[in-house]
Design a protein around this motif. Structure first.
Motif, mmCIF file in Angstrom:
data_model
loop_
_atom_site.group_PDB
_atom_site.id
_atom_site.type_symbol
_atom_site.label_atom_id
_atom_site.label_comp_id
_atom_site.label_asym_id
_atom_site.label_seq_id
_atom_site.Cartn_x
_atom_site.Cartn_y
_atom_site.Cartn_z
ATOM 1 N N MET A 115 0.836 -1.193 0.000
ATOM 2 C CA MET A 115 0.000 0.000 0.000
ATOM 3 C C MET A 115 0.875 1.248 0.000
ATOM 4 O O MET A 115 0.603 2.209 -0.721
ATOM 5 C CB MET A 115 -0.870 -0.052 1.251
ATOM 6 N N ARG A 116 1.932 1.219 0.778
ATOM 7 C CA ARG A 116 2.857 2.366 0.825
ATOM 8 C C ARG A 116 3.431 2.627 -0.558
ATOM 9 O O ARG A 116 3.546 3.756 -1.005
ATOM 10 C CB ARG A 116 4.008 2.079 1.783
ATOM 11 N N LYS A 117 3.827 1.531 -1.199
ATOM 12 C CA LYS A 117 4.452 1.654 -2.515
ATOM 13 C C LYS A 117 3.440 2.241 -3.513
ATOM 14 O O LYS A 117 3.794 3.100 -4.335
ATOM 15 C CB LYS A 117 4.922 0.261 -2.952
ATOM 16 N N ILE A 118 2.205 1.779 -3.424
ATOM 17 C CA ILE A 118 1.186 2.294 -4.348
ATOM 18 C C ILE A 118 0.925 3.774 -4.086
ATOM 19 O O ILE A 118 0.788 4.577 -5.014
ATOM 20 C CB ILE A 118 -0.103 1.462 -4.217
ATOM 21 N N TYR A 119 0.918 4.135 -2.812
ATOM 22 C CA TYR A 119 0.713 5.546 -2.460
ATOM 23 C C TYR A 119 1.868 6.387 -3.002
ATOM 24 O O TYR A 119 1.668 7.503 -3.500
ATOM 25 C CB TYR A 119 0.619 5.652 -0.936
ATOM 26 N N GLU A 141 -0.605 7.557 -17.765
ATOM 27 C CA GLU A 141 -0.006 6.339 -18.307
ATOM 28 C C GLU A 141 1.130 5.839 -17.426
ATOM 29 O O GLU A 141 1.299 4.649 -17.208
ATOM 30 C CB GLU A 141 0.529 6.648 -19.705
ATOM 31 N N LYS A 142 1.899 6.801 -16.878
ATOM 32 C CA LYS A 142 3.052 6.409 -16.068
ATOM 33 C C LYS A 142 2.611 5.692 -14.801
ATOM 34 O O LYS A 142 3.267 4.747 -14.354
ATOM 35 C CB LYS A 142 3.877 7.648 -15.711
ATOM 36 N N PHE A 143 1.502 6.150 -14.229
ATOM 37 C CA PHE A 143 0.972 5.501 -13.033
ATOM 38 C C PHE A 143 0.555 4.070 -13.374
ATOM 39 O O PHE A 143 0.888 3.124 -12.655
ATOM 40 C CB PHE A 143 -0.215 6.316 -12.517
ATOM 41 N N ASP A 144 -0.157 3.918 -14.481
ATOM 42 C CA ASP A 144 -0.561 2.583 -14.934
ATOM 43 C C ASP A 144 0.642 1.666 -15.082
ATOM 44 O O ASP A 144 0.654 0.542 -14.598
ATOM 45 C CB ASP A 144 -1.273 2.674 -16.291
ATOM 46 N N ARG A 145 1.657 2.195 -15.764
ATOM 47 C CA ARG A 145 2.832 1.365 -16.027
ATOM 48 C C ARG A 145 3.564 1.042 -14.735
ATOM 49 O O ARG A 145 4.032 -0.074 -14.536
ATOM 50 C CB ARG A 145 3.770 2.080 -17.013
ATOM 51 N N GLY A 146 3.656 2.058 -13.862
ATOM 52 C CA GLY A 146 4.315 1.831 -12.580
ATOM 53 C C GLY A 146 3.626 0.737 -11.792
ATOM 54 O O GLY A 146 4.264 -0.161 -11.235
ATOM 55 N N LEU A 147 2.277 0.784 -11.745
ATOM 56 C CA LEU A 147 1.506 -0.234 -11.029
ATOM 57 C C LEU A 147 1.728 -1.600 -11.642
ATOM 58 O O LEU A 147 1.952 -2.583 -10.931
ATOM 59 C CB LEU A 147 0.016 0.093 -11.096
ATOM 60 N N ASP A 148 1.675 -1.639 -12.974
ATOM 61 C CA ASP A 148 1.877 -2.906 -13.675
ATOM 62 C C ASP A 148 3.209 -3.522 -13.295
ATOM 63 O O ASP A 148 3.286 -4.680 -12.898
ATOM 64 C CB ASP A 148 1.860 -2.673 -15.190
ATOM 65 N N GLY A 149 4.253 -2.676 -13.425
ATOM 66 C CA GLY A 149 5.592 -3.160 -13.119
ATOM 67 C C GLY A 149 5.666 -3.675 -11.689
ATOM 68 O O GLY A 149 6.144 -4.774 -11.439
#
Lengths: 155, 165
Positions: A115-119, A141-149
């Motif tokens: 959760m911390r990492k997602i925040y 898009e960067k948030f999407d990609r970051g979450l995916d990764g």
């Protein structure tokens, strides 16, 4: 380990982001999801009201707390973890009222650190995005990609 | 281990039994800040306000578990069941019988899932002392026939036996 989905609910109770990482939960229409997010916002407020014992102030004698009473200190926190037989939902509320809902398998360790990492990703790629308007649906898009990764690496 | 309260709701959404082990906090800051409608007219002393808060809590809890259960069934499918939720201060445990009776218990946050215990309360205490009681009605409007002596004593014994303080 399986992470099913991530929802972000704005402080007004609107669903501003939803993302499914893994199948396993029911497919719902976006209308249904919006309704669920709104009703969860209300339920979260009720869970605060029901608190049977008021939280004890962490440090009542400290002078700093007495001089500047923070509006965030010893306020009952709302729902944090919801368990069902098929999944487990972790809810993290930021100080500004935005709620992050993370749906995982029932036996999932280290959700707090996830959760911390997602925040962190949210702060970096959504809040610092100059084209993002607060309280509006998140399309970064960067948030999407970051979450995916992040989710793929862990999974 | 701290036990805050225990509730039974029947299938008509009514609270037929409630038990508390801690007094409700007098008022939280959010409540005093909000003007209460009609408080000047109906202020008949503390007893009535406390009683009203109690039933308010029961209704809030019923509405909450009902909505959470529906949300979980929507997200996880028809065979998914709501087990419990936890906040920073307390944990709510939930058990629903096949006849849609709901057993709810509020404890401190360190407690593991109490669903098996709630099931035992239903099977060994409620069925034995309330359902099998020939003098108790089939339905329990207003909680008639539930809080009989045997049930109360059984509940006390059960709780002290399985949930030591």
């Amino acid at each position: 380990m399986v992470v099913f989905a991530l929802f972000i609910i704005s402080k007004a109770g609107g669903l501003i982001y939803n993302r499914e990482f893994h199948t396993g939960m029911n497919k719902l229409s976006s209308n249904d999801l919006l309704m669920l997010a709104g009703s969860f916002h209300g339920m979260h407020a009720i869970t605060k009201q029901l608190c049977p014992a008021p939280p004890t102030p962490t440090n009542p004698a400290s002078t700093a707390a007495a001089l500047a009473p923070s509006p965030f200190s010893n306020r009952p926190s709302g729902l944090e973890v919801l368990e069902s037989s098929h999944f487990r939902m972790q809810c993290f509320q930021t100080l500004t009222g935005t709620k992050f809902l993370l749906f995982t398998e029932p036996q999932q360790p280290n959700i707090d650190s996830m959760m911390r990492k997602i925040y962190e990703l949210y702060s970096d790629f959504v809040m610092k995005n100059p084209f993002y308007t607060v309280e509006m649906p998140i399309r970064c898009e960067k948030f999407d990609r970051g979450l995916d990764g992040f989710v793929k690496v862990r999974g | 281990m701290v036990l805050y309260s225990f509730y039974i709701f029947d299938r008509h959404t009514e609270c037929i039994y409630s038990r508390r082990w801690t007094p409700r906090p007098v008022s939280s800051s959010s409540k005093t800040a909000r003007p209460q409608s009609g408080s000047s007219i109906t202020s008949n002393g503390d007893a009535t306000t406390v009683a009203r808060k109690r039933t308010d809590d029961e209704k809030l809890i019923f509405g909450l578990v009902f909505s959470l259960r529906n949300m979980i069934q929507k997200l996880g499918g028809e065979d998914d069941t709501f087990l419990s939720y936890r906040t920073g201060e307390y944990k709510l445990h939930y058990y629903e019988t096949p006849t849609r009776m709901k057993f709810v218990m509020l404890t401190d946050t360190k407690q593991n899932n109490l669903r098996p215990y709630l099931h035992q309360i239903w099977a060994n205490l409620y069925v034995e002392f309330v359902v099998k009681n020939p003098l108790a009605p089939v339905e329990h409007p207003g909680g008639i026939g539930v809080a009989n002596e045997m049930f109360e004593r059984g509940l006390d014994a059960f709780i002290t036996a399985v949930l030591p303080a």
